[in-house]
Design a protein around this motif. Structure first.
Motif, short mmCIF file in Angstrom:
data_model
loop_
_atom_site.label_atom_id
_atom_site.label_comp_id
_atom_site.label_asym_id
_atom_site.label_seq_id
_atom_site.Cartn_x
_atom_site.Cartn_y
_atom_site.Cartn_z
N ARG A 3 -21.05 29.08 -14.33
CA ARG A 3 -20.34 28.62 -15.53
C ARG A 3 -18.84 28.72 -15.29
O ARG A 3 -18.38 29.62 -14.61
CB ARG A 3 -20.70 29.46 -16.74
CG ARG A 3 -22.07 29.21 -17.23
CD ARG A 3 -22.39 30.12 -18.43
NE ARG A 3 -23.81 30.30 -18.50
CZ ARG A 3 -24.50 31.24 -17.86
NH1 ARG A 3 -23.89 32.12 -17.13
NH2 ARG A 3 -25.80 31.30 -17.98
N ASP A 85 -35.49 27.54 -25.35
CA ASP A 85 -34.10 27.98 -25.53
C ASP A 85 -33.99 29.50 -25.36
O ASP A 85 -32.95 30.00 -24.96
CB ASP A 85 -33.54 27.53 -26.88
CG ASP A 85 -34.33 28.07 -28.05
OD1 ASP A 85 -35.53 27.73 -28.17
OD2 ASP A 85 -33.74 28.81 -28.87
N ASN A 90 -28.35 29.05 -20.32
CA ASN A 90 -27.19 28.60 -21.11
C ASN A 90 -27.26 29.16 -22.52
O ASN A 90 -26.29 29.73 -23.03
CB ASN A 90 -27.15 27.07 -21.22
CG ASN A 90 -26.61 26.40 -19.99
OD1 ASN A 90 -25.90 27.00 -19.19
ND2 ASN A 90 -26.95 25.13 -19.83
N MET A 91 -28.38 28.98 -23.18
CA MET A 91 -28.52 29.40 -24.58
C MET A 91 -28.54 30.91 -24.71
O MET A 91 -27.95 31.47 -25.64
CB MET A 91 -29.77 28.77 -25.21
CG MET A 91 -29.69 27.27 -25.34
SD MET A 91 -28.26 26.76 -26.31
CE MET A 91 -28.60 25.04 -26.51
N LEU A 94 -24.90 32.06 -24.19
CA LEU A 94 -24.07 31.77 -25.36
C LEU A 94 -24.40 32.70 -26.52
O LEU A 94 -23.50 33.20 -27.20
CB LEU A 94 -24.25 30.32 -25.80
CG LEU A 94 -23.54 29.26 -24.96
CD1 LEU A 94 -23.97 27.87 -25.42
CD2 LEU A 94 -22.04 29.41 -25.03
N SER A 135 -23.98 21.05 -17.75
CA SER A 135 -23.91 21.13 -19.20
C SER A 135 -22.50 21.45 -19.68
O SER A 135 -21.79 22.24 -19.07
CB SER A 135 -24.83 22.25 -19.71
OG SER A 135 -26.16 22.04 -19.28
N LEU A 137 -20.94 23.27 -22.78
CA LEU A 137 -21.41 24.24 -23.76
C LEU A 137 -20.30 24.56 -24.76
O LEU A 137 -19.15 24.77 -24.36
CB LEU A 137 -21.83 25.53 -23.05
CG LEU A 137 -22.79 25.35 -21.87
CD1 LEU A 137 -22.91 26.64 -21.09
CD2 LEU A 137 -24.14 24.87 -22.36
N ARG A 145 -24.03 27.03 -31.66
CA ARG A 145 -23.91 26.69 -30.25
C ARG A 145 -24.40 25.26 -30.03
O ARG A 145 -25.34 24.83 -30.69
CB ARG A 145 -24.75 27.65 -29.41
CG ARG A 145 -24.50 29.09 -29.73
CD ARG A 145 -25.34 30.07 -28.96
NE ARG A 145 -26.76 30.15 -29.21
CZ ARG A 145 -27.32 30.78 -30.25
NH1 ARG A 145 -26.59 31.33 -31.19
NH2 ARG A 145 -28.63 30.85 -30.34
N THR A 146 -23.79 24.60 -29.09
CA THR A 146 -24.20 23.25 -28.72
C THR A 146 -24.19 23.13 -27.21
O THR A 146 -23.32 23.69 -26.54
CB THR A 146 -23.23 22.20 -29.31
OG1 THR A 146 -23.20 22.35 -30.73
CG2 THR A 146 -23.67 20.79 -28.97
N ALA A 147 -25.17 22.40 -26.69
CA ALA A 147 -25.23 22.11 -25.25
C ALA A 147 -25.48 20.62 -25.07
O ALA A 147 -26.45 20.08 -25.59
CB ALA A 147 -26.33 22.91 -24.58
N SER A 149 -26.20 18.24 -22.05
CA SER A 149 -26.59 18.39 -20.65
C SER A 149 -26.92 17.06 -20.01
O SER A 149 -27.51 16.18 -20.64
CB SER A 149 -27.81 19.31 -20.54
OG SER A 149 -27.51 20.60 -21.01
#
Length: 161
Positions: A3, A85, A90-91, A94, A135, A137, A145-147, A149
């Protein structure tokens, strides 16, 4: 899984058709298809997904698109239904971050072989021929939160710098 923070926007001019494709999907059910079309002009990708997670932890698919058929949409449905998720680096990452004072943007990269859970890896990578994802993020001060991808298939070269 790697990241990088996105702190400033590099000065780079995008062709009008790229910008037009991105903007065309906003506020429509074709958001991911517009993103996918725009990115195809500068970088080959196979899928695009847009997921949002509320402050309560409830995930939903905002949009999904594939360059062939409805594979991305079906994969996104499975991702949400099976709560992948909760296994998605990623999730999880976050969700574990301290809430920021200002929105934070990050770029993430993950190869299929980095996905530890075999069911998640099979459903979202192996069964649909995906090699890796990149992604964007977003973490908001409210905890949402938003991704967004973009995925490359096994038939495509790996992402590079």
């Amino acid at each position: 899984m790697r990241r990088w923070p996105l702190r400033s926007v590099e000065e780079r001019a995008f062709a009008a058709p790229v910008v037009s494709d991105v903007l065309a999907g906003i506020g429509t059910p074709h958001l991911a298809a517009s993103y996918l079309g725009a990115l195809h002009r500068v970088l080959p990708v196979t899928f695009c997904t847009v997921f949002a997670v509320g402050a309560s932890g409830r995930i939903e698919t905002v949009s999904a698109a594939s360059s062939y058929g409805s594979t991305a949409e079906r994969t996104a449905e499975r991702y949400v239904a099976q709560r992948f998720d909760r296994l998605d680096p990623n999730m999880v990452w976050l969700a574990g971050r301290k809430l920021p004072k200002r929105p934070q943007l990050w770029m993430g990269h993950q190869r299929a072989d980095e996905v530890a859970d075999p069911a998640y890896r099979a459903a979202c990578y192996g069964d649909v021929g995906i090699r890796e994802r990149a992604s964007v993020l977003l973490l908001l001060p409210t905890g949402q939160r938003t991704a967004v991808s973009f995925y490359r298939s096994l038939a495509q070269a790996e992402f590079d710098a």
